[in-house]
Design a protein around this motif. Structure first.
Motif, PDB file in Angstrom:
ATOM      1  N   GLN A 209       0.474   3.574   3.281  1.00 24.64           N
ATOM      2  CA  GLN A 209       1.101   3.096   4.512  1.00 24.64           C
ATOM      3  C   GLN A 209       2.546   2.663   4.305  1.00 24.64           C
ATOM      4  O   GLN A 209       3.251   2.354   5.266  1.00 24.64           O
ATOM      5  CB  GLN A 209       0.282   1.953   5.106  1.00 24.64           C
ATOM      6  CG  GLN A 209      -1.128   2.362   5.513  1.00 24.64           C
ATOM      7  CD  GLN A 209      -1.818   1.298   6.339  1.00 24.64           C
ATOM      8  OE1 GLN A 209      -1.243   0.759   7.286  1.00 24.64           O
ATOM      9  NE2 GLN A 209      -3.061   0.982   5.975  1.00 24.64           N
TER      10      GLN A 209
ATOM     11  N   ASP B 175       0.845  -1.191   0.000  1.00 21.37           N
ATOM     12  CA  ASP B 175       0.000   0.000   0.000  1.00 21.37           C
ATOM     13  C   ASP B 175       0.882   1.242   0.000  1.00 21.37           C
ATOM     14  O   ASP B 175       1.710   1.426   0.907  1.00 21.37           O
ATOM     15  CB  ASP B 175      -0.904  -0.016   1.228  1.00 21.37           C
ATOM     16  CG  ASP B 175      -1.790   1.219   1.289  1.00 21.37           C
ATOM     17  OD1 ASP B 175      -2.541   1.449   0.332  1.00 21.37           O
ATOM     18  OD2 ASP B 175      -1.712   1.954   2.292  1.00 21.37           O
TER      19      ASP B 175
ATOM     20  N   LYS C  52      -9.349   1.368  -0.166  1.00 21.24           N
ATOM     21  CA  LYS C  52      -8.712   0.760   0.999  1.00 21.24           C
ATOM     22  C   LYS C  52      -7.215   0.568   0.765  1.00 21.24           C
ATOM     23  O   LYS C  52      -6.415   0.665   1.699  1.00 21.24           O
ATOM     24  CB  LYS C  52      -9.382  -0.587   1.302  1.00 21.24           C
ATOM     25  CG  LYS C  52      -8.982  -1.183   2.637  1.00 21.24           C
ATOM     26  CD  LYS C  52      -9.822  -2.415   2.961  1.00 21.24           C
ATOM     27  CE  LYS C  52      -9.458  -2.980   4.336  1.00 21.24           C
ATOM     28  NZ  LYS C  52     -10.270  -4.186   4.661  1.00 21.24           N
ATOM     29  N   TYR C  53      -6.850   0.286  -0.485  1.00 22.75           N
ATOM     30  CA  TYR C  53      -5.449   0.093  -0.861  1.00 22.75           C
ATOM     31  C   TYR C  53      -5.131   0.968  -2.070  1.00 22.75           C
ATOM     32  O   TYR C  53      -5.925   1.038  -3.012  1.00 22.75           O
ATOM     33  CB  TYR C  53      -5.159  -1.377  -1.210  1.00 22.75           C
ATOM     34  CG  TYR C  53      -5.512  -2.358  -0.131  1.00 22.75           C
ATOM     35  CD1 TYR C  53      -4.571  -2.760   0.814  1.00 22.75           C
ATOM     36  CD2 TYR C  53      -6.793  -2.895  -0.048  1.00 22.75           C
ATOM     37  CE1 TYR C  53      -4.901  -3.673   1.811  1.00 22.75           C
ATOM     38  CE2 TYR C  53      -7.133  -3.802   0.944  1.00 22.75           C
ATOM     39  CZ  TYR C  53      -6.184  -4.180   1.866  1.00 22.75           C
ATOM     40  OH  TYR C  53      -6.518  -5.083   2.855  1.00 22.75           O
ATOM     41  N   TRP C  54      -3.951   1.599  -2.039  1.00 20.59           N
ATOM     42  CA  TRP C  54      -3.481   2.398  -3.174  1.00 20.59           C
ATOM     43  C   TRP C  54      -2.207   1.744  -3.704  1.00 20.59           C
ATOM     44  O   TRP C  54      -1.256   1.526  -2.956  1.00 20.59           O
ATOM     45  CB  TRP C  54      -3.196   3.833  -2.743  1.00 20.59           C
ATOM     46  CG  TRP C  54      -4.437   4.599  -2.387  1.00 20.59           C
ATOM     47  CD1 TRP C  54      -5.113   4.581  -1.206  1.00 20.59           C
ATOM     48  CD2 TRP C  54      -5.146   5.498  -3.243  1.00 20.59           C
ATOM     49  NE1 TRP C  54      -6.208   5.409  -1.261  1.00 20.59           N
ATOM     50  CE2 TRP C  54      -6.248   5.996  -2.497  1.00 20.59           C
ATOM     51  CE3 TRP C  54      -4.970   5.957  -4.560  1.00 20.59           C
ATOM     52  CZ2 TRP C  54      -7.164   6.910  -3.024  1.00 20.59           C
ATOM     53  CZ3 TRP C  54      -5.872   6.868  -5.085  1.00 20.59           C
ATOM     54  CH2 TRP C  54      -6.949   7.331  -4.332  1.00 20.59           C
ATOM     55  N   ILE C  55      -2.213   1.432  -5.004  1.00 23.90           N
ATOM     56  CA  ILE C  55      -1.097   0.712  -5.610  1.00 23.90           C
ATOM     57  C   ILE C  55      -0.595   1.495  -6.814  1.00 23.90           C
ATOM     58  O   ILE C  55      -1.392   1.940  -7.657  1.00 23.90           O
ATOM     59  CB  ILE C  55      -1.540  -0.711  -6.012  1.00 23.90           C
ATOM     60  CG1 ILE C  55      -1.929  -1.498  -4.755  1.00 23.90           C
ATOM     61  CG2 ILE C  55      -0.442  -1.423  -6.784  1.00 23.90           C
ATOM     62  CD1 ILE C  55      -2.425  -2.893  -5.042  1.00 23.90           C
TER      63      ILE C  55
ATOM     64  N   ASP D  48       2.797  -9.647  -3.095  1.00 22.38           N
ATOM     65  CA  ASP D  48       2.845  -8.368  -3.803  1.00 22.38           C
ATOM     66  C   ASP D  48       3.362  -8.541  -5.231  1.00 22.38           C
ATOM     67  O   ASP D  48       4.202  -7.790  -5.705  1.00 22.38           O
ATOM     68  CB  ASP D  48       3.714  -7.364  -3.039  1.00 22.38           C
ATOM     69  CG  ASP D  48       3.584  -5.949  -3.593  1.00 22.38           C
ATOM     70  OD1 ASP D  48       2.457  -5.552  -3.951  1.00 22.38           O
ATOM     71  OD2 ASP D  48       4.609  -5.246  -3.683  1.00 22.38           O
TER      72      ASP D  48
ATOM     73  N   ILE E 106      -9.295  -1.336  -4.242  1.00 21.27           N
ATOM     74  CA  ILE E 106      -7.965  -0.967  -4.748  1.00 21.27           C
ATOM     75  C   ILE E 106      -8.092   0.130  -5.798  1.00 21.27           C
ATOM     76  O   ILE E 106      -8.902   0.035  -6.724  1.00 21.27           O
ATOM     77  CB  ILE E 106      -7.256  -2.181  -5.391  1.00 21.27           C
ATOM     78  CG1 ILE E 106      -7.133  -3.337  -4.386  1.00 21.27           C
ATOM     79  CG2 ILE E 106      -5.886  -1.790  -5.925  1.00 21.27           C
ATOM     80  CD1 ILE E 106      -6.722  -4.654  -5.023  1.00 21.27           C
TER      81      ILE E 106
END
Length: 466
Positions: free
Chosen positions: A9, A6, A256-259, A353, A227
């Motif tokens: 974070q 992420d 919720k998640y940034w990629i 990942d 995502i």
């Protein structure tokens, strides 16, 4: 368990979706005013691998990828070409989709366009104005008031850096230099405009994705989607601004998640012979097969920057060749189930990942072991069935190994040379039938000089370019 890095974070986290066994994924797509470049290809491939991995882990995936089809660059293209907005954007969308297909990249489930999402965009802007997070200027522009969101900047941690602020254009009508446009009013008669309660104009870039996500991925929980992804260059200001306007319009976090995937760089010295330092995907596809490009572009971890050069590409092809040489040894066997340990190791690698380096090493080890076993027992049917299933798993998860192996080794042979080779192969077959072995051997030598290897099978002679 699947782990993803992420960006916010700055660590790998276990993937725990909003809804059990479902995953929602939204990726920022291209602005369609020109041909796709290698950076577009790398980003699309990164999230194609993510989508495939999520599916392999049993998730039902819904993916969205937008097309920005109204923008300053598109308007400039209209002025340069005298084409219509629709002519330009349709042409480049179709070309983009065709080139992505050449790379084996599956289309998104939802492919919204900005011009088809104006109601959703207008509605979100109205909400932001009503809630006091945006303001209408006397000229008809609408800006987001960044001072009203105490969490603005928490996504990228870049907004307080002086050099970053220079990217945000300041006008006298802004309350704050960091404020950004949600709606741009038409400033001249020839501008492309859409009617709204604010003014005749067009949307700002950042609002488009937020409105499209709100429209297509409605959710009442803490997050709109699981995502959100895109290139590293989009983290600020684009994704930062998306996050703040979505948070203030909906009351929940956007994702919720940034990629984010890394950049592509061209090694000019090593690319000059083939692409002439071109960054366009169409030029790369004119020289190299799409699956070979896919293998090469995907061979470096998605978060790392990628240095594109011909020497590394050719080395990657040699590595892919090994998979196809194994496949050539085991066709036309039908598949059974992949070897359990191989499947487990491959999924664990991609579940870390998208650890492509580890995944490719697992494949290399499988190929080496398989060849040793086939050397010892060439007629092991059960082994061949497992190996075919292994390659089918690779094709599903990673998107390569999909071709018929003999056809793969003919890639890059032009039609004139192909005709010459096949004529000589036919002549050699006739010479063998008539027991003219001197002629047969001479033709084999002639083909070998052309870089062609022959294999005599029960179904006839097949050839490949070596």
């Amino acid at each position: 368990m699947l782990f993803l890095y992420d960006t916010v974070q700055k660590k790998k986290l276990p993937f725990e979706p909003i809804k059990p066994k479902e995953a929602t994924l939204y990726v920022c797509g291209p602005t369609v005013y020109d041909d796709a470049h290698l950076g577009h290809a790398r980003s699309a491939l990164s999230f194609d691998l993510l989508r495939r991995t999520l599916k392999a882990y049993g998730y039902k995936v819904t993916m969205g990828k937008n097309f920005t089809d109204i923008d300053d660059k598109i308007i400039k293209k209209i002025e340069q070409t005298n084409q219509t907005l629709e002519e330009i954007t349709t042409f480049y969308i179709d070309r983009y989709l065709s080139e992505m297909e050449s790379l084996g990249i599956e289309r998104a489930d939802i492919e919204p366009k900005a011009t088809e999402s104006l109601d959703a965009i207008t509605s979100m802007i109205k909400t932001l104005i009503h809630n006091g997070f945006a303001y209408l200027t006397s000229s008809g522009d609408v800006y987001f008031d960044t001072a009203k969101d105490t969490r603005y900047g928490t996504l990228s941690n870049q907004v307080n850096e002086q050099e970053t602020q220079s990217r945000v254009i300041h006008t006298d009508e802004k309350h704050n230099p960091k404020d950004f446009a949600l709606w741009k009013s038409c400033k001249k008669e020839e501008d492309i405009c859409f009617d709204t309660p604010f003014s005749k104009g067009r949307p700002g870039w950042h609002i488009e994705c937020s409105a499209m996500i709100q429209k297509h991925f409605q959710n009442d929980g803490e997050f709109s989607i699981d995502i959100h992804g895109g290139g590293a260059d989009l983290l600020f200001p684009h994704h930062e601004n998306e996050a703040t306007q979505s948070r203030c319009a909906t009351g929940r976090e956007l994702a919720k998640y940034w990629i984010h995937n890394g950049f592509v760089q061209i090694d000019g010295e090593k690319m000059s012979k083939s692409l002439g330092n071109s960054f366009f995907l169409k030029d790369a596809l004119a020289v190299y097969d799409g699956e070979i490009l896919r293998y090469y572009l995907g061979s470096v971890h998605y978060r790392n920057n990628f240095n594109f050069n011909e020497e590394d590409l050719l080395n990657a092809k040699k590595r892919l060749d090994k998979l196809y040489r194994l496949k050539k040894r085991i066709v036309p066997s039908s598949g059974s189930a992949p070897q359990k340990e191989f499947k487990k190791s491959l999924l664990e690698a991609m579940g870390d990942d998208l650890n492509i380096s580890l995944a490719l090493s697992v494949i290399d080890e499988m190929i080496a072991t398989a060849n040793e076993k086939l050397d010892a027992n060439p007629k092991d049917k059960a082994l061949k069935k497992e190996l075919i299933a292994n390659i089918e798993l690779i094709a599903t998860l990673l998107g390569f190994g999909t071709k018929e192996p003999f056809a793969y080794f003919k890639i890059g042979v032009d039609e004139t040379l192909k005709t010459t080779i096949e004529t000589l192969v036919t002549e050699r077959t006739e010479a063998k039938k008539s027991k003219d072995f001197l002629r047969s051997d001479a033709i084999r030598d002639q083909l070998s000089a052309l870089g062609v290897a022959l294999m005599d099978t029960a179904d006839g002679t097949v050839w490949e370019k070596v």
